[in-house]
Design an enzyme around this catalytic site. Sequence first.
Site, PDB file in Angstrom:
ATOM      1  N   CYS A   1      19.735  63.244  -6.756  1.00 51.03           N
ATOM      2  CA  CYS A   1      19.028  62.289  -7.624  1.00 51.03           C
ATOM      3  C   CYS A   1      18.504  62.909  -8.922  1.00 51.03           C
ATOM      4  CB  CYS A   1      17.871  61.631  -6.854  1.00 51.03           C
ATOM      5  SG  CYS A   1      16.479  62.735  -6.545  1.00 51.03           S
TER       6      CYS A   1
ATOM      7  N   GLN B   1      14.353  77.006  17.858  1.00 46.16           N
ATOM      8  CA  GLN B   1      13.221  76.909  16.935  1.00 46.16           C
ATOM      9  C   GLN B   1      13.546  77.689  15.656  1.00 46.16           C
ATOM     10  OE1 GLN B   1       9.256  77.482  19.232  1.00 46.16           O
ATOM     11  NE2 GLN B   1      10.812  78.445  20.501  1.00 46.16           N
ATOM     12  N   ASN B   2      14.667  78.420  15.701  1.00 48.68           N
ATOM     13  CA  ASN B   2      14.977  79.315  14.581  1.00 48.68           C
ATOM     14  C   ASN B   2      15.601  78.549  13.423  1.00 48.68           C
ATOM     15  OD1 ASN B   2      14.071  81.280  16.248  1.00 48.68           O
ATOM     16  ND2 ASN B   2      16.094  82.013  16.851  1.00 48.68           N
TER      17      ASN B   2
ATOM     18  N   HIS C   1      13.198  73.018  14.212  1.00 47.66           N
ATOM     19  CA  HIS C   1      12.278  73.374  13.121  1.00 47.66           C
ATOM     20  C   HIS C   1      12.982  73.471  11.769  1.00 47.66           C
ATOM     21  CE1 HIS C   1       9.172  75.257  16.147  1.00 47.66           C
ATOM     22  NE2 HIS C   1       9.127  73.936  16.102  1.00 47.66           N
TER      23      HIS C   1
ATOM     24  N   TYR D   1      10.674  81.489   1.239  1.00 44.36           N
ATOM     25  CA  TYR D   1      11.913  81.058   1.898  1.00 44.36           C
ATOM     26  C   TYR D   1      13.155  81.549   1.156  1.00 44.36           C
ATOM     27  CZ  TYR D   1       9.036  78.517   5.116  1.00 44.36           C
ATOM     28  OH  TYR D   1       8.118  78.233   6.087  1.00 44.36           O
TER      29      TYR D   1
ATOM     30  N   ASN E   1      12.444  87.471  27.870  1.00 41.63           N
ATOM     31  CA  ASN E   1      11.587  87.896  26.773  1.00 41.63           C
ATOM     32  C   ASN E   1      11.405  89.409  26.811  1.00 41.63           C
ATOM     33  OD1 ASN E   1      10.374  86.330  24.686  1.00 41.63           O
ATOM     34  ND2 ASN E   1       8.375  87.117  25.315  1.00 41.63           N
TER      35      ASN E   1
HETATM   36  C1  BJW Z   1      12.199  89.363  22.110  1.00 43.60           C
HETATM   37  C2  BJW Z   1      12.873  90.313  21.391  1.00 43.60           C
HETATM   38  C3  BJW Z   1      14.110  90.688  21.882  1.00 43.60           C
HETATM   39  C4  BJW Z   1      11.070  90.021  20.359  1.00 43.60           C
HETATM   40  N1  BJW Z   1      14.571  90.128  22.991  1.00 43.60           N
HETATM   41  N2  BJW Z   1      12.661  88.830  23.221  1.00 43.60           N
HETATM   42  C5  BJW Z   1      -3.793  72.821  19.250  1.00 43.60           C
HETATM   43  C6  BJW Z   1      -3.255  72.864  20.530  1.00 43.60           C
HETATM   44  C7  BJW Z   1      -1.913  72.582  20.757  1.00 43.60           C
HETATM   45  C8  BJW Z   1      -1.085  72.251  19.711  1.00 43.60           C
HETATM   46  C9  BJW Z   1      -1.618  72.206  18.438  1.00 43.60           C
HETATM   47  C10 BJW Z   1      -2.959  72.492  18.215  1.00 43.60           C
HETATM   48  N3  BJW Z   1      -3.186  72.370  16.882  1.00 43.60           N
HETATM   49  C11 BJW Z   1      -2.033  72.043  16.274  1.00 43.60           C
HETATM   50  C12 BJW Z   1      -1.066  71.923  17.218  1.00 43.60           C
HETATM   51  C13 BJW Z   1       0.354  71.582  16.982  1.00 43.60           C
HETATM   52  C14 BJW Z   1       1.113  72.725  16.321  1.00 43.60           C
HETATM   53  C15 BJW Z   1       0.964  73.994  17.186  1.00 43.60           C
HETATM   54  O1  BJW Z   1       1.670  74.170  18.155  1.00 43.60           O
HETATM   55  N4  BJW Z   1       0.061  74.875  16.823  1.00 43.60           N
HETATM   56  C16 BJW Z   1      -0.192  76.056  17.633  1.00 43.60           C
HETATM   57  C17 BJW Z   1      -0.003  77.305  16.784  1.00 43.60           C
HETATM   58  C18 BJW Z   1      -1.547  75.920  18.251  1.00 43.60           C
HETATM   59  N5  BJW Z   1       2.493  72.330  16.242  1.00 43.60           N
HETATM   60  C19 BJW Z   1       2.947  71.614  15.234  1.00 43.60           C
HETATM   61  O2  BJW Z   1       2.238  71.323  14.277  1.00 43.60           O
HETATM   62  C20 BJW Z   1       4.373  71.128  15.322  1.00 43.60           C
HETATM   63  N6  BJW Z   1       4.397  69.732  15.134  1.00 43.60           N
HETATM   64  C21 BJW Z   1       3.789  68.894  15.990  1.00 43.60           C
HETATM   65  O3  BJW Z   1       3.185  69.279  16.983  1.00 43.60           O
HETATM   66  O4  BJW Z   1       3.955  67.570  15.656  1.00 43.60           O
HETATM   67  C22 BJW Z   1       3.283  66.585  16.477  1.00 43.60           C
HETATM   68  C23 BJW Z   1       4.060  66.214  17.709  1.00 43.60           C
HETATM   69  C24 BJW Z   1       3.430  65.507  18.695  1.00 43.60           C
HETATM   70  C25 BJW Z   1       4.108  65.140  19.846  1.00 43.60           C
HETATM   71  C26 BJW Z   1       5.435  65.478  20.010  1.00 43.60           C
HETATM   72  C27 BJW Z   1       6.057  66.140  19.019  1.00 43.60           C
HETATM   73  C28 BJW Z   1       5.367  66.525  17.894  1.00 43.60           C
HETATM   74  C29 BJW Z   1       5.243  71.770  14.262  1.00 43.60           C
HETATM   75  C30 BJW Z   1       5.471  73.231  14.503  1.00 43.60           C
HETATM   76  C31 BJW Z   1       6.272  73.849  13.364  1.00 43.60           C
HETATM   77  C32 BJW Z   1       6.498  75.333  13.585  1.00 43.60           C
HETATM   78  N7  BJW Z   1       7.128  75.896  12.450  1.00 43.60           N
HETATM   79  C33 BJW Z   1       7.396  77.338  12.442  1.00 43.60           C
HETATM   80  C34 BJW Z   1       7.805  77.805  11.027  1.00 43.60           C
HETATM   81  C35 BJW Z   1       9.188  77.445  10.622  1.00 43.60           C
HETATM   82  C36 BJW Z   1       9.936  78.512   9.987  1.00 43.60           C
HETATM   83  C37 BJW Z   1       9.254  79.385   8.931  1.00 43.60           C
HETATM   84  O5  BJW Z   1       8.253  79.036   8.305  1.00 43.60           O
HETATM   85  O6  BJW Z   1       9.760  80.463   8.643  1.00 43.60           O
HETATM   86  O7  BJW Z   1       8.399  77.682  13.364  1.00 43.60           O
HETATM   87  S1  BJW Z   1       6.004  78.313  12.956  1.00 43.60           S
HETATM   88  C38 BJW Z   1       6.938  79.567  13.719  1.00 43.60           C
HETATM   89  O8  BJW Z   1       6.595  79.626  15.135  1.00 43.60           O
HETATM   90  C39 BJW Z   1       8.393  79.096  13.642  1.00 43.60           C
HETATM   91  C40 BJW Z   1       8.891  79.365  15.028  1.00 43.60           C
HETATM   92  O9  BJW Z   1      10.013  78.538  15.294  1.00 43.60           O
HETATM   93  C41 BJW Z   1       7.688  79.082  15.891  1.00 43.60           C
HETATM   94  C42 BJW Z   1       7.742  79.725  17.251  1.00 43.60           C
HETATM   95  O10 BJW Z   1       7.757  81.122  17.142  1.00 43.60           O
HETATM   96  P1  BJW Z   1       8.651  81.954  18.139  1.00 43.60           P
HETATM   97  O11 BJW Z   1      10.076  81.672  17.910  1.00 43.60           O
HETATM   98  O12 BJW Z   1       8.141  81.802  19.504  1.00 43.60           O
HETATM   99  O13 BJW Z   1       8.410  83.454  17.576  1.00 43.60           O
HETATM  100  P2  BJW Z   1       7.251  84.470  17.916  1.00 43.60           P
HETATM  101  O14 BJW Z   1       7.270  85.509  16.865  1.00 43.60           O
HETATM  102  O15 BJW Z   1       5.965  83.800  18.167  1.00 43.60           O
HETATM  103  O16 BJW Z   1       7.694  85.119  19.326  1.00 43.60           O
HETATM  104  C43 BJW Z   1       8.839  85.910  19.458  1.00 43.60           C
HETATM  105  C44 BJW Z   1       8.956  86.318  20.926  1.00 43.60           C
HETATM  106  O17 BJW Z   1      10.183  87.025  21.085  1.00 43.60           O
HETATM  107  C45 BJW Z   1       7.830  87.283  21.386  1.00 43.60           C
HETATM  108  O18 BJW Z   1       7.309  86.811  22.629  1.00 43.60           O
HETATM  109  C46 BJW Z   1       8.544  88.626  21.586  1.00 43.60           C
HETATM  110  O19 BJW Z   1       8.050  89.361  22.683  1.00 43.60           O
HETATM  111  C47 BJW Z   1       9.957  88.184  21.854  1.00 43.60           C
HETATM  112  N8  BJW Z   1      10.955  89.146  21.415  1.00 43.60           N
HETATM  113  N9  BJW Z   1      12.061  90.662  20.271  1.00 43.60           N
HETATM  114  C48 BJW Z   1      13.767  89.194  23.633  1.00 43.60           C
HETATM  115  N10 BJW Z   1      14.825  91.623  21.225  1.00 43.60           N
END
Ligand code: BJW
Length: 234
Positions: free
Chosen positions: A141, A93-94, A111, A53, A202
């Site tokens: 602290c 989410q960023n 996030h 990070y 997207n």
């Molecule tokens: C373009 C472009 C351009 C490129 N123009 N487009 C089984 C089933 C279902 C769920 C779960 C499961 N097992 C576990 C879970 C839950 C889990 C989860 O979802 N896991 C899955 C992977 C299966 N989720 C969690 O644990 C979350 N918490 C949770 O669920 O708590 C319980 C709860 C219950 C009920 C209600 C609420 C909560 C926590 C999730 C935390 C995610 N954290 C991260 C990391 C943080 C930052 C870091 O470490 O640096 O967040 S993971 C990472 O993925 C980050 C992002 O915010 C997140 C999403 O990614 P994003 O933004 O979609 O990026 P990409 O790279 O995947 O996609 C980019 C897209 O852009 C692509 O499609 C490209 O095509 C496009 N693109 N250039 C337009 N120029």
Amino acid sequence: MQRIVVLTGAGISQESGLQTFRGADGLWNHERIEDICTPQGFRRDPMRVDRFYNGLRAQLPGVRPNAAHVALADLERAGREGRWNGQMTVITQNIDDLHERAGSRNVIHMHGELLRLRCTSCHATPQWRTDCYPDTPCPACGQPTLRPDIVWFGEMPYHMDSIARHLAECDLFVAIGTSGVVYPAAGFVDSVAGHADTMLFNLEVPPGPSAFDQVIVGPATRTVPAWTRDLLEA
Ligand code: BJW
């Protein structure tokens, strides 16, 4: 009055020079998710996670909001100034600060944020622009118990009550640059079915049947300003 909720993902910041998570040149191609992005990974090797990070945080001064961030901020401002009969909230989410730097005010970081740390002893969330290491004392602290203020897998995303309210009240839900694989964000489109129209901007069409009414394919810097221009001219 139109109420729009915009959900942004890593794709909106890609053209500013920040890597997305998944895909050919994604951050996760170089690191194992479970080593970096889980509380267990941090407990096992906090130095490794802090360094990861620190590296991302150090990139922020060198990148700038792009035309898609600016278009969203301009639309929000037009609503505030009465030039557009609508209201917009960005749920991001960023963990970067590019929406804020573009001028958006209604931004919810579900996030967490790179420019904050969280103290696991006193729960302070100090703003932070430099490096942090496992022995860095908390400014509130004094304990060396700081961690990135990032929501890792298995942790509850932030502001879920407020997000649920915005989703329940919106009439248009727009997702931009997100792969739709991480929950709960990936489920927002289903939660608004029945009361809101839905659009996805997207770079590519997601595999499988789409939950969105409309999918606009192309780089966000081209597609998002074109969409907001249409709204402002309507
Ligand atoms: C373009 C472009 C351009 C490129 N123009 N487009 C089984 C089933 C279902 C769920 C779960 C499961 N097992 C576990 C879970 C839950 C889990 C989860 O979802 N896991 C899955 C992977 C299966 N989720 C969690 O644990 C979350 N918490 C949770 O669920 O708590 C319980 C709860 C219950 C009920 C209600 C609420 C909560 C926590 C999730 C935390 C995610 N954290 C991260 C990391 C943080 C930052 C870091 O470490 O640096 O967040 S993971 C990472 O993925 C980050 C992002 O915010 C997140 C999403 O990614 P994003 O933004 O979609 O990026 P990409 O790279 O995947 O996609 C980019 C897209 O852009 C692509 O499609 C490209 O095509 C496009 N693109 N250039 C337009 N120029």
